[in-house]
Structures are given as structure tokens and as C-alpha cells.
Write a protein that holds these residues in place. Structure first.
Motif, PDB file in Angstrom:
ATOM      1  N   VAL A 196       2.310  38.744  70.246  1.00  0.00           N
ATOM      2  CA  VAL A 196       3.204  39.178  69.170  1.00  0.00           C
ATOM      3  C   VAL A 196       3.232  40.702  69.081  1.00  0.00           C
ATOM      4  O   VAL A 196       4.302  41.317  68.962  1.00  0.00           O
ATOM      5  CB  VAL A 196       2.765  38.565  67.826  1.00  0.00           C
ATOM      6  N   LYS A 197       2.061  41.308  69.163  1.00  0.00           N
ATOM      7  CA  LYS A 197       1.999  42.773  69.110  1.00  0.00           C
ATOM      8  C   LYS A 197       2.760  43.396  70.278  1.00  0.00           C
ATOM      9  O   LYS A 197       3.445  44.406  70.127  1.00  0.00           O
ATOM     10  CB  LYS A 197       0.543  43.233  69.127  1.00  0.00           C
ATOM     11  N   ALA A 198       2.644  42.772  71.456  1.00  0.00           N
ATOM     12  CA  ALA A 198       3.350  43.284  72.633  1.00  0.00           C
ATOM     13  C   ALA A 198       4.856  43.167  72.454  1.00  0.00           C
ATOM     14  O   ALA A 198       5.610  44.086  72.793  1.00  0.00           O
ATOM     15  CB  ALA A 198       2.906  42.522  73.879  1.00  0.00           C
ATOM     16  N   ALA A 199       5.301  42.027  71.915  1.00  0.00           N
ATOM     17  CA  ALA A 199       6.734  41.834  71.698  1.00  0.00           C
ATOM     18  C   ALA A 199       7.272  42.845  70.696  1.00  0.00           C
ATOM     19  O   ALA A 199       8.355  43.420  70.883  1.00  0.00           O
ATOM     20  CB  ALA A 199       6.993  40.406  71.220  1.00  0.00           C
ATOM     21  N   GLU A 200       6.518  43.074  69.635  1.00  0.00           N
ATOM     22  CA  GLU A 200       6.951  44.049  68.634  1.00  0.00           C
ATOM     23  C   GLU A 200       6.957  45.464  69.203  1.00  0.00           C
ATOM     24  O   GLU A 200       7.873  46.257  68.927  1.00  0.00           O
ATOM     25  CB  GLU A 200       6.033  43.964  67.412  1.00  0.00           C
ATOM     26  N   ALA A 201       5.949  45.779  70.023  1.00  0.00           N
ATOM     27  CA  ALA A 201       5.907  47.098  70.659  1.00  0.00           C
ATOM     28  C   ALA A 201       7.070  47.266  71.632  1.00  0.00           C
ATOM     29  O   ALA A 201       7.656  48.352  71.745  1.00  0.00           O
ATOM     30  CB  ALA A 201       4.578  47.278  71.388  1.00  0.00           C
ATOM     31  N   PHE A 202       7.419  46.196  72.316  1.00  0.00           N
ATOM     32  CA  PHE A 202       8.551  46.223  73.245  1.00  0.00           C
ATOM     33  C   PHE A 202       9.845  46.568  72.509  1.00  0.00           C
ATOM     34  O   PHE A 202      10.630  47.410  72.961  1.00  0.00           O
ATOM     35  CB  PHE A 202       8.669  44.861  73.930  1.00  0.00           C
ATOM     36  N   VAL A 203      10.056  45.934  71.360  1.00  0.00           N
ATOM     37  CA  VAL A 203      11.266  46.206  70.579  1.00  0.00           C
ATOM     38  C   VAL A 203      11.283  47.661  70.122  1.00  0.00           C
ATOM     39  O   VAL A 203      12.304  48.355  70.209  1.00  0.00           O
ATOM     40  CB  VAL A 203      11.361  45.258  69.370  1.00  0.00           C
ATOM     41  N   GLU A 204      10.133  48.131  69.652  1.00  0.00           N
ATOM     42  CA  GLU A 204      10.050  49.502  69.151  1.00  0.00           C
ATOM     43  C   GLU A 204      10.266  50.518  70.269  1.00  0.00           C
ATOM     44  O   GLU A 204      10.968  51.517  70.097  1.00  0.00           O
ATOM     45  CB  GLU A 204       8.685  49.730  68.502  1.00  0.00           C
ATOM     46  N   GLN A 205       9.672  50.251  71.436  1.00  0.00           N
ATOM     47  CA  GLN A 205       9.713  51.221  72.529  1.00  0.00           C
ATOM     48  C   GLN A 205      10.999  51.146  73.348  1.00  0.00           C
ATOM     49  O   GLN A 205      11.477  52.166  73.853  1.00  0.00           O
ATOM     50  CB  GLN A 205       8.513  50.998  73.462  1.00  0.00           C
ATOM     51  N   ALA A 206      11.557  49.940  73.495  1.00  0.00           N
ATOM     52  CA  ALA A 206      12.670  49.766  74.436  1.00  0.00           C
ATOM     53  C   ALA A 206      13.960  49.283  73.798  1.00  0.00           C
ATOM     54  O   ALA A 206      14.995  49.235  74.466  1.00  0.00           O
ATOM     55  CB  ALA A 206      12.256  48.783  75.532  1.00  0.00           C
ATOM     56  N   GLY A 207      13.907  48.913  72.519  1.00  0.00           N
ATOM     57  CA  GLY A 207      15.089  48.336  71.881  1.00  0.00           C
ATOM     58  C   GLY A 207      16.305  49.234  71.937  1.00  0.00           C
ATOM     59  O   GLY A 207      17.420  48.788  72.241  1.00  0.00           O
ATOM     60  N   SER A 208      16.106  50.507  71.666  1.00  0.00           N
ATOM     61  CA  SER A 208      17.227  51.445  71.672  1.00  0.00           C
ATOM     62  C   SER A 208      17.763  51.643  73.086  1.00  0.00           C
ATOM     63  O   SER A 208      18.979  51.654  73.315  1.00  0.00           O
ATOM     64  CB  SER A 208      16.781  52.785  71.079  1.00  0.00           C
ATOM     65  N   HIS A 209      16.845  51.791  74.046  1.00  0.00           N
ATOM     66  CA  HIS A 209      17.249  51.993  75.443  1.00  0.00           C
ATOM     67  C   HIS A 209      18.059  50.811  75.969  1.00  0.00           C
ATOM     68  O   HIS A 209      19.043  50.994  76.703  1.00  0.00           O
ATOM     69  CB  HIS A 209      16.010  52.203  76.309  1.00  0.00           C
TER      70      HIS A 209
END
Length: 459
Positions: free
Chosen positions: A387-400
Motif C-alpha cells: 500500500v505504501k509503495a502504491a501511494e508513493a507511486f501515485v505521489e512520485q509518478a502520477g503527474s508524469h
């Protein structure tokens, strides 16, 4: 030698290896576990040109090995990879160079040809069962369209095994790939002399890299007639054109692809100046687009699947699985029956693969005739790091990635259906899960997977 003559000969060489009839093993040319069109064709094209020419010090036969542990060559391969069969049929049959090489693009006719000319991992495993031996076989392998085997053997770099073939240890003797380097393949100095080591992210198709490297080395269809070279060129073009949407995919087409296509079209034109490349592409594209119709939902998820295990900075391992589909989420949900059944099927699939995070990526043409992508990410509830990885993925890559609120773009569906899909596939109850439109359509799995892996590593 025609393409089919080579494939038949390569299969015969393979059949002698498990029985111990060969003094030296062949080099198996092994593509990635998703066994997509590019992976399969990369293995065949490289094998055809490198066989009995490489390694330069001890040339030996090369055998293309399709990385399908559960699919024997024959009608089942035809059902699961119709786009490959269509590409092979169009490349070798128009015209066929010998009367006995004519076949129909049908399960019965093509299935027989596949059984006599193709080797899959499942076939290899069956061969081992027929020649029972207690010792583990060791074989050389050139890796194409990937650069890391899932199971490393003996702690030695480049030594590994693949799913479904634990009785064989492969020693990597070369690699041509367009994915991020996984640091599995040995250095150039550790490979046999003059063996290829090209790991170059960027090109849309691995077949482009392979074509250009074979041409550079003077190995492209070296002893073939112009008609035989044209067959091989058509097959290579099938992979490149499909992977780059006929050289129109924004962000995927590079000079490497353009150079390869130019050369390959020249080879075809020498034999068939009026060859219709557009019709060739459309027929293979149609076969791929319709390939999911005859599959079960589990087969749809597994058809173009890859996974990775990544370790966080705190030392926790997270296994990530990526399923790619050429049909939109709405279509897959309808195949499942309803959104909850789709979600249950994805969870069961993830559990079977022992995944902590499962991703479904779709790519298709919208109702507005635009190339579109969707992204569905589901973290399994029993893994906090997932879950933490998925949330970090959204935060880090969502805009890109241009992740936006999902709505169906492949067709107009009732508001109630749209709401049910979104509410079921977007939430936190039971499992963390999100469904988006991915507006950055240039980012395929080749780009998205490293972003999620980096998110895990950053924890």
C-alpha cells in the motif's frame, strides 16, 4: 534456407539435446516471459542469422525458444498467439517458396506447422520428461527482449533458469534488449568472443535493435536468397510495426526503429516491389486486437504478463505483477461479468502469482480514434509495504503519467455502469485500489514498471 526450413531444422537440433545425442549444446535464443510478438520474433530472427555463425570462435546452431511454460507448440499456441501465427503466415506464404510450406491461417493447419517448427518452454520440459535424467542440463542462452532471468543459479552472474524448466540451467552468452538494465548479464569481457551485449532502453522494438546489429555485423541473412531474406524481413517488420503502431506511436519511435524499417522494407522491395506494408500491418494488428476474444479472463491477465521483486530501503521485498491488455477495462469487466467479479478475478490472479501489487495496463483506440491508455493498480491487503509503495507511486509518478479520474473512452456506456466500475475499482475497503485514465500515452509498461519499482525502493 527458407524461414520454415530453418525453424524445422532448429527444432530437430533441439530434440537431440535432451537425449544426449549432441556433443555440444546449441545456443538457445530466449525471449521474455510475456512471449509477446516482439519477443518471439526477436528470438527467431536472431537465431536464423546467428546460427552456425556465432560465437565466432566456436559457431554452433541457434534454437529460438518461446518462453511459454504452459503452452506447447501446436493449436494451443495458435489460440493464444494468433498475431504471431498471422505474421508467420503472411511472411512465409505470400508466396510460399516451396510447395510443402503452404498452410492456412487456421487452428488445424497452422497448429500442425507450429508443432513441427516451434519450440516452447513447455515443449522443452516435455522433452526432458521423455529422456529422464537426474542431472541438471546446462545450456547456453542469448537473451533477447529482456536481460534478467527470474531464478539465478549458483550465484554466478548470467546463470539462471526460467519458470517451467527447473531442470535446465542457462548460461547467458549474449543479450540484445531495449529494457532497463537489471545487471544480470555478465560484462562483455566475460562473454564468449564477439558475442552481442546491447542493453539500450529507448527503441520501440527489440527487433529493431537486433536487425541493425545483424546488419552491422554482416550477418543479416548472409547466405540467403533475396526471396528468403524478404521472408525474414517481413517477419521482423511485423514486430516493429506492431510495437510502434506502424511507426506512429508518439514517444516510442526512435531513429533505431526508423533505420531498421528502412532496411527491412528495402529487402522486401527487392523481391516484391508492390508489397502492401499497410495491409500487412493491419491484418496482424487486427489479429492481435481480436486475440483476447477466445481467452478466459485468467488467460487475458496472464497473456502479456511480467513480474519483478523489488526490495525497499528497509529491506522488505515487494513482488509486483504487470498485466497488459489491448482491450479497455470496460471490455475486460464485461468479460468477467461485472466489476466485482473482475476485481475478485484480479485478486485471485495476484494470489496465485504471490503478488503484493498487481497492475493492469490497457492500450487501445478510443471511440474518437485516439490511442488511449488506462491504469489499474491494486495492493494486496496483507502487505503494508504494498500500500505504501502504491501511494508513493501515485505521489512520485502520477503527474508524469497524467493520471486522471477514469471514465470510459472506448464507447459511451450508461452512467450507472460507469459509476459501478469506478466505485468498485477505486477505493480502500479490503484492498487499496485505483483506476485511472493515463493521459501520458507514451508511457508503456517499459516506462511504468520502473516507476513503481522505484517507489518500492524509496520506502
Amino acid at each position: 534456407m527458407t524461414l520454415l526450413q530453418f525453424l524445422r531444422q532448429a527444432r530437430q537440433v533441439h530434440l537431440q539435446f535432451p537425449s544426449g545425442a549432441l556433443s555440444e549444446p546449441p545456443v538457445y535464443v530466449l525471449g521474455n516471459p510475456s512471449a509477446d510478438l516482439d519477443s518471439i520474433i526477436s528470438a527467431i530472427v536472431y537465431s536464423y542469422c546467428a546460427s552456425t555463425r556465432l560465437p565466432s570462435t566456436t559457431p554452433c546452431p541457434h534454437v529460438p525458444l518461446l518462453n511459454l511454460p504452459g503452452v506447447p507448440s501446436g493449436p494451443e499456441l495458435y489460440r493464444l498467439r494468433p498475431e504471431f501465427v498471422t505474421a508467420l503466415w503472411l511472411s512465409t506464404g505470400f508466396p510460399s517458396l516451396t510447395p510443402d510450406e503452404r498452410f492456412e491461417n487456421s487452428s488445424e493447419s497452422a497448429g500442425k506447422v507450429l508443432r513441427e517448427h516451434i519450440v516452447t518452454v513447455a515443449d522443452f520440459a516435455q522433452s526432458l520428461q521423455e529422456h529422464t535424467t537426474s542431472k541438471c542440463l546446462v545450456a547456453d542462452a542469448t537473451m533477447v527482449d529482456w536481460n534478467a532471468m527470474p531464478h539465478r543459479v549458483g550465484g554466478q552472474k548470467g546463470h539462471g533458469s526460467v519458470a517451467g524448466l527447473s531442470g535446465v540451467s542457462f548460461r547467458t552468452v549474449g543479450c540484445i534488449d531495449h529494457h532497463v538494465d537489471e545487471h544480470f548479464v555478465p560484462s562483455q569481457d566475460s562473454l564468449p568472443a564477439n558475442q552481442p551485449l546491447i542493453i539500450q532502453p529507448g527503441p520501440g522494438s527489440c527487433s529493431s535493435l537486433i536487425t541493425n546489429e545483424l546488419v552491422r555485423r554482416g550477418l543479416w541473412a548472409a547466405d540467403a536468397s533475396s526471396a528468403e531474406s524478404a521472408q525474414l524481413a517481413k517477419l521482423a517488420l511485423a514486430a516493429i510495426l506492431i510495437d510502434t503502431s506502424n511507426l506512429t506511436a508518439e514517444g516510442k519511435v526512435t531513429d533505431v526503429d526508423i533505420q531498421a524499417v528502412k532496411f527491412l522494407r528495402e529487402q522486401v522491395a527487392k523481391e516484391d516491389p508492390k508489397w502492401d506494408a499497410e495491409a500487412f500491418y493491419e491484418e496482424i494488428h487486427s489479429a492481435k486486437a481480436n486475440s483476447l476474444d477466445l481467452l478466459t479472463l485468467d488467460e487475458v491477465l496472464d497473456r502479456d504478463y511480467k513480474d519483478w521483486s523489488e526490495t525497499s530501503s528497509s529491506g522488505e521485498s515487494v513482488k509486483l505483477g504487470f498485466c497488459s491488455s489491448v482491450k479497455p477495462i470496460r471490455w475486460i469487466v464485461e468479460k468477467a461479468g461485472e466489476p466485482q467479479q473482475f476485481l475478485d478475478a484480479v485478486r485471485a490472479f495476484a494470489a496465485g502469482k504471490k503478488l503484493d501489487v498487481v497492475v493492469v495496463m490497457t492500450s487501445f483506440t478510443s471511440a474518437e480514434d485516439e490511442f488511449s491508455r488506462e491504469l489499474f493498480v491494486c495492493a494486496m491487503s496483507d502487505c503494508d509495504a504494498a500500500v505504501k509503495a502504491a501511494e508513493a507511486f501515485v505521489e512520485q509518478a502520477g503527474s508524469h503519467l497524467g493520471l486522471e479520474r477514469w471514465s470510459p473512452v472506448d464507447c459511451k456506456c450508461p452512467d450507472s455502469t460507469e459509476h459501478e466500475i469506478r466505485s468498485t475499482l477505486d477505493g480502500n475497503s479490503g484492498h487499496w485500489r485505483r483506476l485511472w485514465l493515463q493521459t501520458n500515452t507514451t508511457a508503456s509498461r517499459k516506462q511504468v514498471a520502473p516507476l513503481l519499482r522505484n517507489a518500492v525502493a524509496s520506502l
